[in-house]
Design a protein around this motif. Structure first.
Motif, mmCIF file in Angstrom:
data_model
loop_
_atom_site.group_PDB
_atom_site.id
_atom_site.type_symbol
_atom_site.label_atom_id
_atom_site.label_comp_id
_atom_site.label_asym_id
_atom_site.label_seq_id
_atom_site.Cartn_x
_atom_site.Cartn_y
_atom_site.Cartn_z
ATOM 1 N N ALA A 87 0.843 -1.206 0.000
ATOM 2 C CA ALA A 87 0.000 0.000 0.000
ATOM 3 C C ALA A 87 0.877 1.255 0.000
ATOM 4 O O ALA A 87 0.569 2.237 -0.680
ATOM 5 C CB ALA A 87 -0.939 -0.015 1.205
ATOM 6 N N ALA A 88 1.981 1.232 0.749
ATOM 7 C CA ALA A 88 2.906 2.376 0.756
ATOM 8 C C ALA A 88 3.515 2.560 -0.634
ATOM 9 O O ALA A 88 3.630 3.690 -1.122
ATOM 10 C CB ALA A 88 4.003 2.167 1.795
ATOM 11 N N ARG A 89 3.877 1.458 -1.275
ATOM 12 C CA ARG A 89 4.434 1.532 -2.633
ATOM 13 C C ARG A 89 3.416 2.179 -3.582
ATOM 14 O O ARG A 89 3.769 3.039 -4.392
ATOM 15 C CB ARG A 89 4.810 0.133 -3.104
ATOM 16 C CG ARG A 89 5.581 0.095 -4.406
ATOM 17 C CD ARG A 89 5.994 -1.319 -4.793
ATOM 18 N NE ARG A 89 7.042 -1.823 -3.906
ATOM 19 C CZ ARG A 89 6.876 -2.804 -3.001
ATOM 20 N NH1 ARG A 89 5.712 -3.411 -2.876
ATOM 21 N NH2 ARG A 89 7.883 -3.192 -2.254
ATOM 22 N N GLN A 90 2.153 1.790 -3.458
ATOM 23 C CA GLN A 90 1.102 2.379 -4.296
ATOM 24 C C GLN A 90 0.944 3.875 -4.001
ATOM 25 O O GLN A 90 0.783 4.678 -4.926
ATOM 26 C CB GLN A 90 -0.218 1.652 -4.065
ATOM 27 C CG GLN A 90 -0.239 0.240 -4.608
ATOM 28 C CD GLN A 90 -1.535 -0.478 -4.258
ATOM 29 O OE1 GLN A 90 -2.607 0.107 -4.297
ATOM 30 N NE2 GLN A 90 -1.434 -1.752 -3.910
ATOM 31 N N LEU A 91 0.987 4.236 -2.730
ATOM 32 C CA LEU A 91 0.855 5.639 -2.327
ATOM 33 C C LEU A 91 1.979 6.478 -2.939
ATOM 34 O O LEU A 91 1.730 7.531 -3.526
ATOM 35 C CB LEU A 91 0.892 5.743 -0.798
ATOM 36 C CG LEU A 91 0.800 7.155 -0.218
ATOM 37 C CD1 LEU A 91 -0.606 7.722 -0.374
ATOM 38 C CD2 LEU A 91 1.208 7.123 1.260
ATOM 39 N N TYR A 92 3.210 6.004 -2.825
ATOM 40 C CA TYR A 92 4.367 6.763 -3.321
ATOM 41 C C TYR A 92 4.403 6.810 -4.852
ATOM 42 O O TYR A 92 4.893 7.777 -5.419
ATOM 43 C CB TYR A 92 5.670 6.180 -2.778
ATOM 44 C CG TYR A 92 5.725 6.132 -1.272
ATOM 45 C CD1 TYR A 92 5.005 7.039 -0.485
ATOM 46 C CD2 TYR A 92 6.480 5.176 -0.613
ATOM 47 C CE1 TYR A 92 5.045 6.986 0.897
ATOM 48 C CE2 TYR A 92 6.534 5.116 0.772
ATOM 49 C CZ TYR A 92 5.815 6.020 1.519
ATOM 50 O OH TYR A 92 5.857 5.971 2.882
ATOM 51 N N THR A 93 3.873 5.774 -5.477
ATOM 52 C CA THR A 93 3.817 5.761 -6.945
ATOM 53 C C THR A 93 2.749 6.732 -7.434
ATOM 54 O O THR A 93 2.961 7.481 -8.391
ATOM 55 C CB THR A 93 3.526 4.337 -7.458
ATOM 56 O OG1 THR A 93 4.570 3.466 -7.017
ATOM 57 C CG2 THR A 93 3.442 4.301 -8.968
ATOM 58 N N ARG A 94 1.610 6.753 -6.772
ATOM 59 C CA ARG A 94 0.462 7.556 -7.202
ATOM 60 C C ARG A 94 0.605 9.042 -6.875
ATOM 61 O O ARG A 94 0.117 9.892 -7.605
ATOM 62 C CB ARG A 94 -0.807 6.989 -6.553
ATOM 63 C CG ARG A 94 -2.075 7.792 -6.719
ATOM 64 C CD ARG A 94 -2.601 7.781 -8.148
ATOM 65 N NE ARG A 94 -3.849 8.500 -8.263
ATOM 66 C CZ ARG A 94 -3.938 9.820 -8.444
ATOM 67 N NH1 ARG A 94 -2.863 10.559 -8.526
ATOM 68 N NH2 ARG A 94 -5.120 10.393 -8.544
#
Length: 146
Positions: free
Chosen positions: A114-121
């Motif tokens: 979820a953190a990876r998705q947050l930082y990507t988005r």
């Protein structure tokens, strides 16, 4: 030896993690629909995990460059790969978060993915995390930050 250098002990804070409150583009803390700040608990640059991840990425790049050179090819840096690698380090160095809600107002559980998705988005959040993690002063004991 017991050195009296607690004022510069960034290792303990890097391992324990430090809290980053996310700010909006106006410089104010970014609040959710309940008025709570969005915050992240991040490991620092002196944590063994951060050190291992950076070492692995460096080793991967050196190996790729050596392989390309052995084939007589020119080594080309890939900015997209570097961005993905940086996001991976940031996500894996995120211990927890608070204040992140879904559209129904329910807390979003923390996970590395979820953190990876947050930082990507959200590049604005990614930039804040990247800047925070690399500043050792963010991981000093509280009494030393004044």
């Amino acid at each position: 030896m017991d050195f009296a250098l607690d004022a510069i002990d960034t290792l303990t804070g890097a391992v324990d993690g430090a809290t980053l409150v996310i700010h909006g583009l106006d410089g104010q803390p970014l609040l959710n629909s309940k008025g709570e700040p969005h915050s992240l608990v991040l490991l620092g640059p002196d944590s063994p995990l951060y050190q291992r991840l950076v070492h692995q990425q460096t080793h991967k790049r050196i190996q790729a460059a050596a392989a390309a050179q052995a084939r007589g090819e020119t080594v080309q840096a890939d900015p997209e790969e570097a961005k993905v690698d940086a996001i991976d380090v940031m996500a894996r160095c995120t211990k927890d978060w608070s204040g992140f809600l879904d559209r129904q107002g329910e807390p979003i559980p923390f996970s590395v993915d979820a953190a990876r998705q947050l930082y990507t988005r959200f590049p604005v959040i990614r930039e804040q995390v990247d800047g925070f993690i690399v500043q050792r002063r963010n991981f000093l004991p509280v009494s030393s930050k004044a």
